[in-house]
Scaffold this motif. Sequence first.
Motif, PDB file in Angstrom:
ATOM      1  N   ARG A   1       2.826 -52.571 110.771  1.00  0.00           N
ATOM      2  CA  ARG A   1       1.580 -53.026 110.762  1.00  0.00           C
ATOM      3  C   ARG A   1       1.594 -54.758 110.470  1.00  0.00           C
ATOM      4  O   ARG A   1       1.240 -55.374 111.138  1.00  0.00           O
ATOM      5  N   TYR A   2       2.575 -54.989 109.543  1.00  0.00           N
ATOM      6  CA  TYR A   2       2.668 -56.520 109.295  1.00  0.00           C
ATOM      7  C   TYR A   2       3.571 -57.159 109.672  1.00  0.00           C
ATOM      8  O   TYR A   2       3.913 -58.395 109.607  1.00  0.00           O
ATOM      9  N   SER A   3       4.609 -56.599 110.587  1.00  0.00           N
ATOM     10  CA  SER A   3       5.857 -57.165 111.315  1.00  0.00           C
ATOM     11  C   SER A   3       5.324 -58.016 112.412  1.00  0.00           C
ATOM     12  O   SER A   3       6.005 -58.944 112.904  1.00  0.00           O
ATOM     13  N   GLY A   4       4.340 -57.495 113.048  1.00  0.00           N
ATOM     14  CA  GLY A   4       3.828 -58.176 114.313  1.00  0.00           C
ATOM     15  C   GLY A   4       4.598 -57.662 115.515  1.00  0.00           C
ATOM     16  O   GLY A   4       4.345 -58.182 116.483  1.00  0.00           O
ATOM     17  N   LEU A   5       5.219 -56.697 115.486  1.00  0.00           N
ATOM     18  CA  LEU A   5       6.205 -56.297 116.498  1.00  0.00           C
ATOM     19  C   LEU A   5       5.517 -55.503 117.556  1.00  0.00           C
ATOM     20  O   LEU A   5       5.997 -55.544 118.563  1.00  0.00           O
ATOM     21  N   VAL A   6       4.492 -54.931 117.286  1.00  0.00           N
ATOM     22  CA  VAL A   6       3.444 -54.062 118.099  1.00  0.00           C
ATOM     23  C   VAL A   6       2.145 -54.538 118.099  1.00  0.00           C
ATOM     24  O   VAL A   6       1.548 -55.231 117.079  1.00  0.00           O
ATOM     25  N   PRO A   7       1.467 -54.490 119.219  1.00  0.00           N
ATOM     26  CA  PRO A   7       0.108 -55.477 119.323  1.00  0.00           C
ATOM     27  C   PRO A   7      -0.961 -54.304 118.826  1.00  0.00           C
ATOM     28  O   PRO A   7      -0.497 -53.395 118.310  1.00  0.00           O
ATOM     29  N   ILE A   8      -1.808 -54.865 118.277  1.00  0.00           N
ATOM     30  CA  ILE A   8      -2.859 -54.244 117.608  1.00  0.00           C
ATOM     31  C   ILE A   8      -3.506 -53.025 118.309  1.00  0.00           C
ATOM     32  O   ILE A   8      -4.080 -52.227 117.525  1.00  0.00           O
ATOM     33  N   VAL A   9      -3.534 -53.151 119.495  1.00  0.00           N
ATOM     34  CA  VAL A   9      -3.869 -51.984 120.275  1.00  0.00           C
ATOM     35  C   VAL A   9      -3.107 -50.873 119.995  1.00  0.00           C
ATOM     36  O   VAL A   9      -3.563 -49.481 119.812  1.00  0.00           O
ATOM     37  N   PHE A  10      -1.904 -50.779 119.744  1.00  0.00           N
ATOM     38  CA  PHE A  10      -0.780 -49.718 119.377  1.00  0.00           C
ATOM     39  C   PHE A  10      -1.405 -49.246 118.087  1.00  0.00           C
ATOM     40  O   PHE A  10      -1.244 -47.980 117.955  1.00  0.00           O
ATOM     41  N   ILE A  11      -1.535 -50.261 117.242  1.00  0.00           N
ATOM     42  CA  ILE A  11      -1.955 -49.697 115.871  1.00  0.00           C
ATOM     43  C   ILE A  11      -3.217 -48.896 115.852  1.00  0.00           C
ATOM     44  O   ILE A  11      -3.352 -47.900 115.167  1.00  0.00           O
ATOM     45  N   ALA A  12      -4.095 -49.397 116.640  1.00  0.00           N
ATOM     46  CA  ALA A  12      -5.542 -48.700 116.870  1.00  0.00           C
ATOM     47  C   ALA A  12      -5.117 -47.341 117.261  1.00  0.00           C
ATOM     48  O   ALA A  12      -5.800 -46.245 116.637  1.00  0.00           O
ATOM     49  N   VAL A  13      -4.403 -47.039 118.494  1.00  0.00           N
ATOM     50  CA  VAL A  13      -4.490 -46.146 118.961  1.00  0.00           C
ATOM     51  C   VAL A  13      -3.378 -44.849 118.357  1.00  0.00           C
ATOM     52  O   VAL A  13      -3.871 -43.895 117.710  1.00  0.00           O
ATOM     53  N   PHE A  14      -2.334 -45.405 117.741  1.00  0.00           N
ATOM     54  CA  PHE A  14      -1.370 -44.755 116.858  1.00  0.00           C
ATOM     55  C   PHE A  14      -1.957 -44.094 115.578  1.00  0.00           C
ATOM     56  O   PHE A  14      -2.006 -43.294 115.185  1.00  0.00           O
ATOM     57  N   TYR A  15      -2.693 -45.135 114.847  1.00  0.00           N
ATOM     58  CA  TYR A  15      -3.175 -44.856 113.373  1.00  0.00           C
ATOM     59  C   TYR A  15      -4.208 -44.028 113.379  1.00  0.00           C
ATOM     60  O   TYR A  15      -4.558 -43.182 112.708  1.00  0.00           O
ATOM     61  N   THR A  16      -5.208 -44.267 114.441  1.00  0.00           N
ATOM     62  CA  THR A  16      -6.347 -43.358 114.683  1.00  0.00           C
ATOM     63  C   THR A  16      -5.979 -41.788 114.656  1.00  0.00           C
ATOM     64  O   THR A  16      -6.584 -40.873 114.066  1.00  0.00           O
ATOM     65  N   GLY A  17      -5.118 -41.570 115.764  1.00  0.00           N
ATOM     66  CA  GLY A  17      -4.671 -40.232 115.854  1.00  0.00           C
ATOM     67  C   GLY A  17      -3.766 -39.707 114.663  1.00  0.00           C
ATOM     68  O   GLY A  17      -4.051 -38.517 114.483  1.00  0.00           O
ATOM     69  N   LEU A  18      -2.656 -40.460 114.142  1.00  0.00           N
ATOM     70  CA  LEU A  18      -2.188 -40.148 113.180  1.00  0.00           C
ATOM     71  C   LEU A  18      -2.694 -39.706 111.819  1.00  0.00           C
ATOM     72  O   LEU A  18      -2.663 -38.908 111.220  1.00  0.00           O
ATOM     73  N   GLY A  19      -3.781 -40.650 111.670  1.00  0.00           N
ATOM     74  CA  GLY A  19      -4.858 -40.556 110.385  1.00  0.00           C
ATOM     75  C   GLY A  19      -5.338 -39.358 110.537  1.00  0.00           C
ATOM     76  O   GLY A  19      -5.622 -38.554 109.604  1.00  0.00           O
ATOM     77  N   PHE A  20      -6.103 -39.036 111.719  1.00  0.00           N
ATOM     78  CA  PHE A  20      -6.928 -37.619 111.851  1.00  0.00           C
ATOM     79  C   PHE A  20      -5.924 -36.559 111.430  1.00  0.00           C
ATOM     80  O   PHE A  20      -6.504 -35.401 111.233  1.00  0.00           O
ATOM     81  N   ALA A  21      -4.679 -36.693 112.173  1.00  0.00           N
ATOM     82  CA  ALA A  21      -3.895 -35.545 112.108  1.00  0.00           C
ATOM     83  C   ALA A  21      -3.462 -35.014 110.449  1.00  0.00           C
ATOM     84  O   ALA A  21      -3.323 -34.243 110.076  1.00  0.00           O
TER      85      ALA A  21
END
Length: 135
Positions: free
Chosen positions: A101-121
């Motif tokens: 999240r803090y590295s900036g290596l991935v776009p914020i959209v990736f964080i949105a998609v991945f973290y939402t799915g992962l969090g609910f799992a």
Amino acid sequence: MFQVKKKVLLAIAGTVWLIAGFNVARLGVIAYAESKAINLWNGCLSTIVFCLFGAMFYKMAIKHTKRIMSYQEEKKPFWNFFDIKSYCIMIFMMSGGIWLRYSGLVPIVFIAVFYTGLGFALALAGVIFWWKYNI
């Protein structure tokens, strides 16, 4: 002093996984809001992430439930809701997620998609532990 009945370990695990899940999902939802990338495609991608990790966490919750309920002693230290391997995996996943999240290596959209799915799992695993506690 720090010992609880083995069934209470399921409630502790459920609480830990629910808190972790909601916190990760919250970060994903915040990232969705910041990126303004809420659309059907990204929602489908979050659902796919949820399904993949949900299946994995479901198996993990069942495995840990069996391990906990197989303890011969009625009371165990409260931290025995995980085994050492699971604590190591949790530390690795949390460290990796924070770094990503803090590295900036991935776009914020990736964080949105991945973290939402992962969090609910993750939260689903918490629900499973609570369900096992109640049966």
